[in-house]
Structures are given as structure tokens and as C-alpha cells.
Design an enzyme around this catalytic site. Structure first.
Site, PDB file in Angstrom:
ATOM      1  N   SER A 112      24.363  33.479  59.822  1.00 19.58           N
ATOM      2  CA  SER A 112      24.533  33.032  58.650  1.00 19.58           C
ATOM      3  C   SER A 112      24.744  32.631  57.260  1.00 19.58           C
ATOM      4  O   SER A 112      24.282  33.853  56.855  1.00 19.58           O
ATOM      5  CB  SER A 112      23.107  31.687  58.789  1.00 19.58           C
ATOM      6  OG  SER A 112      23.677  30.806  57.730  1.00 19.58           O
TER       7      SER A 112
ATOM      8  N   THR B  79      22.466  38.787  52.951  1.00 18.86           N
ATOM      9  CA  THR B  79      23.490  40.179  53.654  1.00 18.86           C
ATOM     10  C   THR B  79      24.496  39.543  53.921  1.00 18.86           C
ATOM     11  O   THR B  79      25.686  40.384  54.247  1.00 18.86           O
ATOM     12  CB  THR B  79      22.725  40.471  54.822  1.00 18.86           C
ATOM     13  OG1 THR B  79      20.996  41.363  53.793  1.00 18.86           O
ATOM     14  CG2 THR B  79      22.772  42.149  55.358  1.00 18.86           C
ATOM     15  N   CYS B  80      24.310  38.715  55.001  1.00 20.83           N
ATOM     16  CA  CYS B  80      25.576  37.862  55.489  1.00 20.83           C
ATOM     17  C   CYS B  80      26.865  37.863  54.419  1.00 20.83           C
ATOM     18  O   CYS B  80      27.821  37.993  54.974  1.00 20.83           O
ATOM     19  CB  CYS B  80      24.943  36.514  56.482  1.00 20.83           C
ATOM     20  SG  CYS B  80      24.012  37.146  57.463  1.00 20.83           S
ATOM     21  N   ALA B  81      26.504  36.619  53.370  1.00 24.42           N
ATOM     22  CA  ALA B  81      27.138  36.624  52.357  1.00 24.42           C
ATOM     23  C   ALA B  81      28.221  38.025  51.760  1.00 24.42           C
ATOM     24  O   ALA B  81      29.151  37.842  51.901  1.00 24.42           O
ATOM     25  CB  ALA B  81      26.784  36.311  51.514  1.00 24.42           C
TER      26      ALA B  81
ATOM     27  N   SER C 247      28.434  40.694  53.879  1.00 24.30           N
ATOM     28  CA  SER C 247      29.678  41.252  54.319  1.00 24.30           C
ATOM     29  C   SER C 247      30.425  40.685  54.758  1.00 24.30           C
ATOM     30  O   SER C 247      31.953  41.299  54.148  1.00 24.30           O
ATOM     31  CB  SER C 247      28.665  41.342  55.150  1.00 24.30           C
ATOM     32  OG  SER C 247      28.795  39.781  56.177  1.00 24.30           O
TER      33      SER C 247
END
Length: 167
Positions: free
Chosen positions: A54, A59-61, A63
Site C-alpha cells: 500500500s 516504505t511503499c511510499a 519506493s
């Protein structure tokens, strides 16, 4: 089934990512304007699939931000950021962050991407979201590189993914 960890606790995915040298599975994903795209729409370009649970997690943001920066420097390459987030959330994030060099795609409708690439979680608190992974494809959709990030809170190996584009 592949095993990864979430803060040290084992969780599982449907299987392993497509192997280097194999043909990438087709997919149907939703764009931020609710159109449907498929893998063949990107034929002729190298493709980096940045896959994550999500965009609303740190961490997703990160990437997405990192690949957005790197994508500006890449020739004949498109970065597709794939999650099960709703397209509205993806668009909101990109607008707030000034993200312009990657394409956000959602697997929210039927999860066909997560199933085809074997990265849907089968158990744990994130089931049935996608695990964190990167898959790099050549212009014909052949897998050049794949990484299943072993610990979900860790970032992928950006350098290795980008070096695969140069090979």
C-alpha cells in the site's frame, strides 16, 4: 509458496516470482483514470514493476519516490507501481508528492496481477495484499530480474533492479 517476514514474523505468498528468462504473465490493471491496461500495452519499452502492499505506508511510499527519481534518467523504460490501493488513493498520493515519472496501477478489481505473479499474501495481517517485489522486463516482456523482498518493511534493491536494465 514463498515465505517472507513482516517485522520478523513469517507470512506467505502464493508462490515464487517469475524466473529470469521467462515470459512475464499478462495482467489487467486499473489506471488512475479508471482505464484498464495490460502488459502488451507496454511492448517495445523496458518495464520496471515496483510492487508493494500500500502506498499509504512509509516504505511503499519511499519506493515510489525513489523509482520516480530514477525513472527520469532512464531511456525507453517505464516504471509501473502496482498495489491494490484504490486508484483514487494512488492519484492523491502522486498529486501530493509531485510524482510524475512513474505510472500508478491498481489490482483492486480482481487481483489477477497478484495471482499471476504469485505475490499475493495468503496469510498474515496483510492478506490478500501484494508482497514487496520488483520485476524488470525487457522490451518483449521477458523477465530480466526479479526480487522478492524478504522483509516487508525493507526497501527493494534499487541498484540491482536498475543494473538489470543495462545488461
Amino acid at each position: 509458496m514463498a515465505t517472507v517476514t513482516l517485522k520478523g514474523n513469517s507470512i506467505h505468498t502464493l508462490g515464487t516470482l517469475p524466473a529470469k528468462g521467462s515470459k512475464a504473465p499478462d495482467f489487467h490493471l486499473t489506471t488512475n483514470d479508471l482505464a484498464t491496461v495490460k502488459l502488451s500495452d507496454y511492448e517495445g519499452s523496458k518495464v520496471v514493476l515496483n510492487i508493494f502492499p500500500s502506498v499509504d505506508t512509509g516504505t511503499c511510499a519511499q519506493s515510489v519516490r525513489q523509482f520516480n527519481t530514477e525513472a527520469a534518467e532512464l531511456d525507453n523504460t517505464i516504471v509501473l507501481c502496482v498495489s491494490k490501493d484504490l486508484p483514487f488513493a494512488q492519484a492523491r498520493f502522486c498529486g501530493a508528492e509531485g510524482i510524475e515519472n512513474v505510472e500508478m496501477l491498481s489490482d483492486f478489481k480482481d487481483g489477477n496481477f497478484g495471482k499471476a505473479y504469485n505475490l499475493e499474501f495468503t496469510d498474515g495481517p496483510l492478506a490478500p495484499l501484494h508482497s514487496r517485489a520488483v520485476v524488470v522486463l525487457d522490451e518483449k516482456g521477458t523477465v530480466l530480474y526479479s526480487e522478492q523482498v524478504p522483509e516487508i518493511v525493507d526497501e527493494p534493491n534499487y541498484k540491482a533492479a536498475l543494473e538489470a536494465l543495462m545488461a
